[in-house]
Design a protein around this motif. Structure first.
Motif, PDB file in Angstrom:
ATOM      1  N   THR A  90     -40.129 -34.695  76.131  1.00 29.52           N
ATOM      2  CA  THR A  90     -40.381 -34.174  74.786  1.00 29.52           C
ATOM      3  C   THR A  90     -39.212 -33.310  74.341  1.00 29.52           C
ATOM      4  OG1 THR A  90     -41.550 -32.188  75.553  1.00 29.52           O
ATOM      5  CG2 THR A  90     -42.874 -34.167  75.173  1.00 29.52           C
ATOM      6  N   ILE A  91     -38.898 -33.401  73.059  1.00 27.54           N
ATOM      7  CA  ILE A  91     -37.851 -32.589  72.444  1.00 27.54           C
ATOM      8  C   ILE A  91     -38.430 -32.012  71.165  1.00 27.54           C
ATOM      9  CG2 ILE A  91     -35.564 -32.567  71.373  1.00 27.54           C
ATOM     10  CD1 ILE A  91     -36.328 -35.377  73.702  1.00 27.54           C
ATOM     11  N   THR A  92     -38.401 -30.687  71.014  1.00 23.08           N
ATOM     12  CA  THR A  92     -39.007 -30.032  69.856  1.00 23.08           C
ATOM     13  C   THR A  92     -38.059 -29.000  69.272  1.00 23.08           C
ATOM     14  OG1 THR A  92     -41.238 -30.317  70.753  1.00 23.08           O
ATOM     15  CG2 THR A  92     -40.961 -28.660  69.028  1.00 23.08           C
ATOM     16  N   GLU A  93     -37.974 -28.975  67.948  1.00 24.21           N
ATOM     17  CA  GLU A  93     -37.264 -27.928  67.226  1.00 24.21           C
ATOM     18  C   GLU A  93     -38.267 -27.227  66.308  1.00 24.21           C
ATOM     19  OE1 GLU A  93     -33.583 -26.909  66.920  1.00 24.21           O
ATOM     20  OE2 GLU A  93     -34.202 -27.425  68.959  1.00 24.21           O
ATOM     21  N   LEU A  94     -38.371 -25.924  66.442  1.00 28.00           N
ATOM     22  CA  LEU A  94     -39.261 -25.129  65.607  1.00 28.00           C
ATOM     23  C   LEU A  94     -38.509 -24.702  64.352  1.00 28.00           C
ATOM     24  CD1 LEU A  94     -41.950 -23.607  65.200  1.00 28.00           C
ATOM     25  CD2 LEU A  94     -40.942 -21.708  66.487  1.00 28.00           C
ATOM     26  N   ASP A  95     -39.074 -24.998  63.165  1.00 23.71           N
ATOM     27  CA  ASP A  95     -38.398 -24.736  61.896  1.00 23.71           C
ATOM     28  C   ASP A  95     -39.075 -23.666  61.043  1.00 23.71           C
ATOM     29  OD1 ASP A  95     -36.387 -26.697  62.335  1.00 23.71           O
ATOM     30  OD2 ASP A  95     -37.806 -28.268  61.775  1.00 23.71           O
ATOM     31  N   GLY A  96     -40.328 -23.321  61.325  1.00 21.92           N
ATOM     32  CA  GLY A  96     -40.974 -22.311  60.507  1.00 21.92           C
ATOM     33  C   GLY A  96     -42.349 -21.936  61.036  1.00 21.92           C
ATOM     34  N   LEU A  97     -42.766 -20.700  60.734  1.00 24.12           N
ATOM     35  CA  LEU A  97     -44.115 -20.222  61.040  1.00 24.12           C
ATOM     36  C   LEU A  97     -44.919 -20.266  59.750  1.00 24.12           C
ATOM     37  CD1 LEU A  97     -43.135 -17.091  63.172  1.00 24.12           C
ATOM     38  CD2 LEU A  97     -43.486 -19.457  63.949  1.00 24.12           C
ATOM     39  N   VAL A  98     -45.997 -21.024  59.750  1.00 22.41           N
ATOM     40  CA  VAL A  98     -46.775 -21.256  58.533  1.00 22.41           C
ATOM     41  C   VAL A  98     -47.975 -20.317  58.525  1.00 22.41           C
ATOM     42  CG1 VAL A  98     -48.026 -22.960  57.159  1.00 22.41           C
ATOM     43  CG2 VAL A  98     -46.011 -23.649  58.486  1.00 22.41           C
ATOM     44  N   ALA A  99     -47.924 -19.319  57.622  1.00 20.19           N
ATOM     45  CA  ALA A  99     -48.991 -18.318  57.517  1.00 20.19           C
ATOM     46  C   ALA A  99     -49.958 -18.740  56.422  1.00 20.19           C
ATOM     47  CB  ALA A  99     -48.403 -16.951  57.205  1.00 20.19           C
ATOM     48  N   ALA A 100     -51.121 -19.194  56.818  1.00 23.56           N
ATOM     49  CA  ALA A 100     -52.127 -19.667  55.866  1.00 23.56           C
ATOM     50  C   ALA A 100     -53.107 -18.547  55.538  1.00 23.56           C
ATOM     51  CB  ALA A 100     -52.853 -20.875  56.443  1.00 23.56           C
ATOM     52  N   ARG A 101     -54.127 -18.887  54.770  1.00 28.93           N
ATOM     53  CA  ARG A 101     -55.139 -17.907  54.355  1.00 28.93           C
ATOM     54  C   ARG A 101     -56.343 -17.899  55.284  1.00 28.93           C
ATOM     55  NH1 ARG A 101     -52.737 -20.368  50.041  1.00 28.93           N
ATOM     56  NH2 ARG A 101     -51.821 -18.996  48.439  1.00 28.93           N
ATOM     57  N   SER A 102     -56.294 -18.724  56.321  1.00 31.56           N
ATOM     58  CA  SER A 102     -57.331 -18.720  57.348  1.00 31.56           C
ATOM     59  C   SER A 102     -56.657 -18.997  58.679  1.00 31.56           C
ATOM     60  CB  SER A 102     -58.379 -19.805  57.069  1.00 31.56           C
ATOM     61  OG  SER A 102     -57.824 -21.105  57.236  1.00 31.56           O
ATOM     62  N   GLY A 103     -57.258 -18.491  59.743  1.00 25.62           N
ATOM     63  CA  GLY A 103     -56.697 -18.753  61.054  1.00 25.62           C
ATOM     64  C   GLY A 103     -56.664 -20.237  61.380  1.00 25.62           C
ATOM     65  N   PHE A 104     -57.665 -20.969  60.889  1.00 21.18           N
ATOM     66  CA  PHE A 104     -57.771 -22.396  61.165  1.00 21.18           C
ATOM     67  C   PHE A 104     -56.570 -23.163  60.638  1.00 21.18           C
ATOM     68  CE2 PHE A 104     -59.194 -26.710  60.118  1.00 21.18           C
ATOM     69  CZ  PHE A 104     -59.745 -27.109  61.323  1.00 21.18           C
ATOM     70  N   ASN A 105     -56.030 -22.733  59.498  1.00 21.14           N
ATOM     71  CA  ASN A 105     -54.936 -23.464  58.860  1.00 21.14           C
ATOM     72  C   ASN A 105     -53.548 -22.912  59.185  1.00 21.14           C
ATOM     73  OD1 ASN A 105     -56.352 -25.533  57.521  1.00 21.14           O
ATOM     74  ND2 ASN A 105     -56.992 -24.096  55.925  1.00 21.14           N
ATOM     75  N   HIS A 106     -53.469 -21.858  60.005  1.00 23.11           N
ATOM     76  CA  HIS A 106     -52.154 -21.416  60.468  1.00 23.11           C
ATOM     77  C   HIS A 106     -51.509 -22.529  61.299  1.00 23.11           C
ATOM     78  CE1 HIS A 106     -52.753 -17.374  59.025  1.00 23.11           C
ATOM     79  NE2 HIS A 106     -51.609 -16.980  59.564  1.00 23.11           N
ATOM     80  N   SER A 107     -50.224 -22.716  61.136  1.00 18.18           N
ATOM     81  CA  SER A 107     -49.546 -23.780  61.867  1.00 18.18           C
ATOM     82  C   SER A 107     -48.058 -23.474  61.959  1.00 18.18           C
ATOM     83  CB  SER A 107     -49.774 -25.132  61.177  1.00 18.18           C
ATOM     84  OG  SER A 107     -49.223 -25.127  59.868  1.00 18.18           O
ATOM     85  N   MET A 108     -47.277 -24.472  62.296  1.00 16.65           N
ATOM     86  CA  MET A 108     -45.825 -24.344  62.395  1.00 16.65           C
ATOM     87  C   MET A 108     -45.173 -25.551  61.744  1.00 16.65           C
ATOM     88  SD  MET A 108     -45.294 -23.025  66.314  1.00 16.65           S
ATOM     89  CE  MET A 108     -46.174 -21.577  66.944  1.00 16.65           C
ATOM     90  N   ASN A 109     -43.991 -25.335  61.210  1.00 13.20           N
ATOM     91  CA  ASN A 109     -43.157 -26.445  60.781  1.00 13.20           C
ATOM     92  C   ASN A 109     -42.244 -26.813  61.949  1.00 13.20           C
ATOM     93  OD1 ASN A 109     -44.231 -26.641  58.213  1.00 13.20           O
ATOM     94  ND2 ASN A 109     -42.706 -25.300  57.281  1.00 13.20           N
ATOM     95  N   TYR A 110     -42.156 -28.093  62.240  1.00 16.76           N
ATOM     96  CA  TYR A 110     -41.442 -28.515  63.441  1.00 16.76           C
ATOM     97  C   TYR A 110     -40.991 -29.962  63.313  1.00 16.76           C
ATOM     98  CZ  TYR A 110     -45.877 -30.848  64.297  1.00 16.76           C
ATOM     99  OH  TYR A 110     -46.995 -31.629  64.148  1.00 16.76           O
ATOM    100  N   ARG A 111     -40.090 -30.343  64.213  1.00 21.14           N
ATOM    101  CA  ARG A 111     -39.724 -31.731  64.447  1.00 21.14           C
ATOM    102  C   ARG A 111     -39.896 -31.971  65.941  1.00 21.14           C
ATOM    103  NH1 ARG A 111     -34.001 -31.015  63.158  1.00 21.14           N
ATOM    104  NH2 ARG A 111     -34.609 -28.817  63.332  1.00 21.14           N
ATOM    105  N   SER A 112     -40.682 -32.961  66.305  1.00 21.99           N
ATOM    106  CA  SER A 112     -41.013 -33.141  67.715  1.00 21.99           C
ATOM    107  C   SER A 112     -41.022 -34.620  68.081  1.00 21.99           C
ATOM    108  CB  SER A 112     -42.380 -32.524  68.020  1.00 21.99           C
ATOM    109  OG  SER A 112     -42.703 -32.653  69.391  1.00 21.99           O
ATOM    110  N   ALA A 113     -40.335 -34.945  69.173  1.00 21.18           N
ATOM    111  CA  ALA A 113     -40.269 -36.326  69.657  1.00 21.18           C
ATOM    112  C   ALA A 113     -40.882 -36.418  71.044  1.00 21.18           C
ATOM    113  CB  ALA A 113     -38.824 -36.806  69.698  1.00 21.18           C
ATOM    114  N   PRO A 194     -39.271 -18.949  57.781  1.00 25.31           N
ATOM    115  CA  PRO A 194     -38.335 -19.919  58.365  1.00 25.31           C
ATOM    116  C   PRO A 194     -37.825 -19.447  59.731  1.00 25.31           C
ATOM    117  CG  PRO A 194     -37.783 -19.477  56.070  1.00 25.31           C
ATOM    118  CD  PRO A 194     -38.790 -18.444  56.486  1.00 25.31           C
ATOM    119  N   VAL A 195     -37.607 -20.395  60.614  1.00 22.18           N
ATOM    120  CA  VAL A 195     -37.049 -20.113  61.934  1.00 22.18           C
ATOM    121  C   VAL A 195     -35.722 -20.857  62.033  1.00 22.18           C
ATOM    122  CG1 VAL A 195     -37.338 -20.398  64.425  1.00 22.18           C
ATOM    123  CG2 VAL A 195     -39.305 -19.812  63.000  1.00 22.18           C
TER     124      VAL A 195
END
Length: 231
Positions: A90-113, A194-195
């Motif tokens: 696996t190869i992953t690049e983290l591009d951003g921390l996504v802060a949503a209005r609920s914990g359920f929808n918090h996520s990250m922007n990434y590219r992952s193979a 952004p990361v």
């Protein structure tokens, strides 16, 4: 090989998050060219082991779909265990921390193979030398051309594995949080942090004082990489 479709088998076909799937092999090559660290999953003594490693790749390599190269000490049991078996890289690049209005929808922007394939030991001397150069140049482009030839002792102490790039999947997540309408209406802030990967200025080794930093090193050092699409 850029026209070869991704996800050719059930092992790499995406289940969840299919809307993030990218079937463009050129995008896979772009991620492999940008990233620095791969994580390799192998089975050692009956249990799984996942370890980080430097890598290089050749989209026109001799393996099906191109070749992903990994290297390490011949004494590394996990690398020896991977030879001749199916491994997962696996190869992953983290591009951003996504802060949503609920914990359920918090996520990250990434590219992952994810690449799955039968790893082979690279025995051919010419391919082996090229693979080792590619791994060096993955860190600093053009570096291998400035280095001396490896000694017999160094080569004897090194194992190089090649993994076919045919079986692969790529996921890309980008953009704003995906919140429910009622959460948006509540008026809570949401957005993306952004990361970036930042490389500092090259620091000359104590035993190389007085030597100019080579142009290929200066070109690699200093400043953030270009933002990923969607940032």
């Amino acid at each position: 090989m850029s026209d070869l479709p991704l996800q050719p088998t059930a092992r790499t076909r995406l289940g969840r998050g299919r809307h993030h799937a990218v079937d463009d092999r050129a995008a896979l090559h772009a991620l492999l060219a940008d990233a620095l660290v791969a994580h390799i999953g192998v089975v050692v003594d009956g249990h799984p082991v996942v370890l980080p490693a430097a890598y290089g790749f050749d989209p026109d390599g001799p393996d099906d779909g191109g070749s992903l190269y990994l290297h390490g000490s011949v004494a590394a049991r996990w690398l020896r265990a991977g030879a001749g078996t199916d491994v997962c890289v696996t190869i992953t690049e983290l591009d951003g921390l996504v802060a949503a209005r609920s914990g359920f929808n918090h996520s990250m922007n990434y590219r992952s193979a994810v690449v799955i394939g039968r790893a082979r030991v690279v025995e051919d001397a010419v391919e082996r030398a090229r693979a080792l150069d590619l791994i060096v140049d993955q860190m600093i482009a053009g570096r291998s051309a400035t280095l001396r030839t490896p000694t017999r002792k160094e080569l004897a102490a090194t194992i190089v594995l090649a993994v076919p790039l045919r079986e692969a999947s790529l996921k890309v997540s980008e953009g704003d949080p995906e919140d429910e309408p009622e959460d948006v209406a509540a008026g809570v802030w949401a957005g993306v942090v952004p990361v970036y990967r930042v490389l500092g200025e090259a620091v000359t080794s104590a035993d190389a004082v007085g030597l100019a930093v080579p142009a290929h090193v200066s070109a690699r050092a200093g400043g953030p990489r270009d933002p990923a699409p969607g940032q």
